[in-house]
Design an enzyme around this catalytic site. Sequence first.
Site, PDB file in Angstrom:
ATOM      1  N   HIS A 325       1.049  -1.149   0.171  1.00  0.00           N
ATOM      2  CA  HIS A 325      -0.030   0.027   0.082  1.00  0.00           C
ATOM      3  C   HIS A 325       0.968   1.279  -0.066  1.00  0.00           C
ATOM      4  O   HIS A 325       0.753   2.105  -0.740  1.00  0.00           O
ATOM      5  CB  HIS A 325      -0.992  -0.232   1.035  1.00  0.00           C
ATOM      6  CG  HIS A 325      -1.540   1.326   1.447  1.00  0.00           C
ATOM      7  ND1 HIS A 325      -2.872   1.493   0.987  1.00  0.00           N
ATOM      8  CD2 HIS A 325      -1.100   2.368   2.269  1.00  0.00           C
ATOM      9  CE1 HIS A 325      -3.122   2.742   1.387  1.00  0.00           C
ATOM     10  NE2 HIS A 325      -2.280   3.423   2.109  1.00  0.00           N
ATOM     11  N   GLU A 326       2.048   1.200   1.095  1.00  0.00           N
ATOM     12  CA  GLU A 326       2.786   2.397   1.074  1.00  0.00           C
ATOM     13  C   GLU A 326       3.454   2.709  -0.262  1.00  0.00           C
ATOM     14  O   GLU A 326       3.645   3.773  -0.809  1.00  0.00           O
ATOM     15  CB  GLU A 326       3.774   2.428   2.132  1.00  0.00           C
ATOM     16  CG  GLU A 326       2.946   2.174   3.667  1.00  0.00           C
ATOM     17  CD  GLU A 326       2.303   3.615   3.945  1.00  0.00           C
ATOM     18  OE1 GLU A 326       2.640   4.806   3.312  1.00  0.00           O
ATOM     19  OE2 GLU A 326       1.073   3.533   4.605  1.00  0.00           O
ATOM     20  N   HIS A 329       1.597   4.469  -3.010  1.00  0.00           N
ATOM     21  CA  HIS A 329       1.674   5.813  -3.086  1.00  0.00           C
ATOM     22  C   HIS A 329       2.674   6.366  -3.918  1.00  0.00           C
ATOM     23  O   HIS A 329       2.538   7.537  -4.595  1.00  0.00           O
ATOM     24  CB  HIS A 329       1.742   6.343  -1.655  1.00  0.00           C
ATOM     25  CG  HIS A 329       0.480   6.298  -0.870  1.00  0.00           C
ATOM     26  ND1 HIS A 329      -0.863   6.811  -1.328  1.00  0.00           N
ATOM     27  CD2 HIS A 329       0.224   5.612   0.473  1.00  0.00           C
ATOM     28  CE1 HIS A 329      -1.491   6.459  -0.595  1.00  0.00           C
ATOM     29  NE2 HIS A 329      -1.080   5.758   0.766  1.00  0.00           N
ATOM     30  N   GLU A 405      -5.769   7.059  -1.084  1.00  0.00           N
ATOM     31  CA  GLU A 405      -5.694   5.966  -0.229  1.00  0.00           C
ATOM     32  C   GLU A 405      -6.477   4.659  -0.873  1.00  0.00           C
ATOM     33  O   GLU A 405      -5.976   3.607  -0.838  1.00  0.00           O
ATOM     34  CB  GLU A 405      -6.399   5.845   1.301  1.00  0.00           C
ATOM     35  CG  GLU A 405      -5.633   6.722   2.170  1.00  0.00           C
ATOM     36  CD  GLU A 405      -4.338   6.460   2.519  1.00  0.00           C
ATOM     37  OE1 GLU A 405      -4.044   5.301   2.555  1.00  0.00           O
ATOM     38  OE2 GLU A 405      -3.331   7.348   2.382  1.00  0.00           O
ATOM     39  N   ASP A 409      -4.721   0.982  -1.952  1.00  0.00           N
ATOM     40  CA  ASP A 409      -5.205  -0.170  -1.614  1.00  0.00           C
ATOM     41  C   ASP A 409      -5.353  -0.944  -2.860  1.00  0.00           C
ATOM     42  O   ASP A 409      -5.098  -2.260  -2.783  1.00  0.00           O
ATOM     43  CB  ASP A 409      -6.451  -0.052  -0.694  1.00  0.00           C
ATOM     44  CG  ASP A 409      -6.323   0.293   0.547  1.00  0.00           C
ATOM     45  OD1 ASP A 409      -5.225   0.295   1.072  1.00  0.00           O
ATOM     46  OD2 ASP A 409      -7.334   0.807   1.067  1.00  0.00           O
TER      47      ASP A 409
END
Length: 465
Positions: A325-326, A329, A405, A409
């Site tokens: 997930h990070e 970004h 976000e 995901d």
Amino acid sequence: MIQMLAEMSVESQIFYSVLLFSWIVYTWEAYLASRQRKIYRTTTHVPAELGNIMDAETFEKSRLYQLDKSTFSFWSGLYSEAEGTLILLLGGIPFLWNIAEQLLYRAGFSAEYEIIHSLVFLLLATLFSAFTGLPWSLYNTFVIEDRHGFNQQTLGFFFKDAVKKFLVTQCILLPVASLLLYIIKMGGDYFFIYAWLFTLVVSLVLVTIYADYIAPLFDKFTPLPEGDLKEAIENMAKSIDFPLTKVYVVEGSKRSSHSNAYFYGFFKNKRIVLFDTLLEDYSPLNKEGTEDTSGNESTELKSKVKNLNKKQGCNNQEVLAVLGHELGHWKLGHTVKNIVISQVNSFLCFFLFAVLIGRKELFEAFGFHNTQPTLIGLMIIFQFIFSPYNEVLSFCLTVLSRRFEFQADAFARNLGKAKDLYSALIKLNKDNLGFPVSDWLFSMWHYSHPPLLERLQALKVDKQN
């Protein structure tokens, strides 16, 4: 009220408009918080849709924790608003400026040394803020966070940390402020361009050096040991061309049992930082049998561990899903987009500051009748005059953050991590006592991350496949 403002002088209109808008924002925030507190008070049983996600005991713990936090936020917010209002009404800003001037005179400096005058004012203002905020910080840490099992700090550690933070802040704030003021005063008609470029460079430098030189002053960073987790992280980074150079574990458990993970660095020099409380295999909260090697702090930590009936952190596959997930970004350009938005906003604000700085009535509205200090101009324009714009911008960025976000995901899901991210989100929500039920208006205005149920719903189909 509008009729009264119309009959006032321009200076009074500015001053009372600022006060009025501040209280409008506070009232709006208090209204939203009251809606959410009602949710905390009335939702005492696990909703049917959460039956497979949260047990009744954890649900009740999270409800009480969030209710305590909301009540604390109400009183601290009311105090902050009242304090700010009194400071403005009683002329606190010009009073503090005069105190700084008197200290300068005693040190042998004249009024011509505006930048030094400004630095003394900043030091006094941050000291005042630190002292007035200290009781609230103590109560939050040693009553609320302690009551719910999150605080791991001793009183001595807390004060040592607070003093260190204050000193480090001053070591950064005062030189940066002095250079910024010098650029504004000496930059001529286009000073706003030079001021913006300076703040851009400062922000990039601070982001670059923070984790390597500033954060280690407060927490211990150690390289993640060789093993399956490190190898898997490196392989995942390589698969998406993330230029990973190092992976660290930070000893976050020394101050709190909340968990986190982040990456930092520019260009080909990226690092990943994992909190020990995120890692099931590393969290001290899972190791009741470890020897006491650090005195009272370790003993106190163990005593709290015995009261925790849960396993802290995520397993390796769940950690990889969180990192997926990070890293999403980064891969999706969210970090760069946020920087661009921030810098466009910064340039716009400096441009408008250049337009407004010559308006004498702005200074007179806040008690500066005979002088127009550059630092005070920055405070008045950025903090007070721009406040309506800042509120709108903050809401827009919150909406954008939620969108980012969901996209991150989805990126982790496309890496095949849907099932592990699903379970990781549930675990992290449990570890941090997040309450999964929220008022729609409060959520829309405040949540930079989507509510848990919305994130799980987006992952659910892939989890079942």
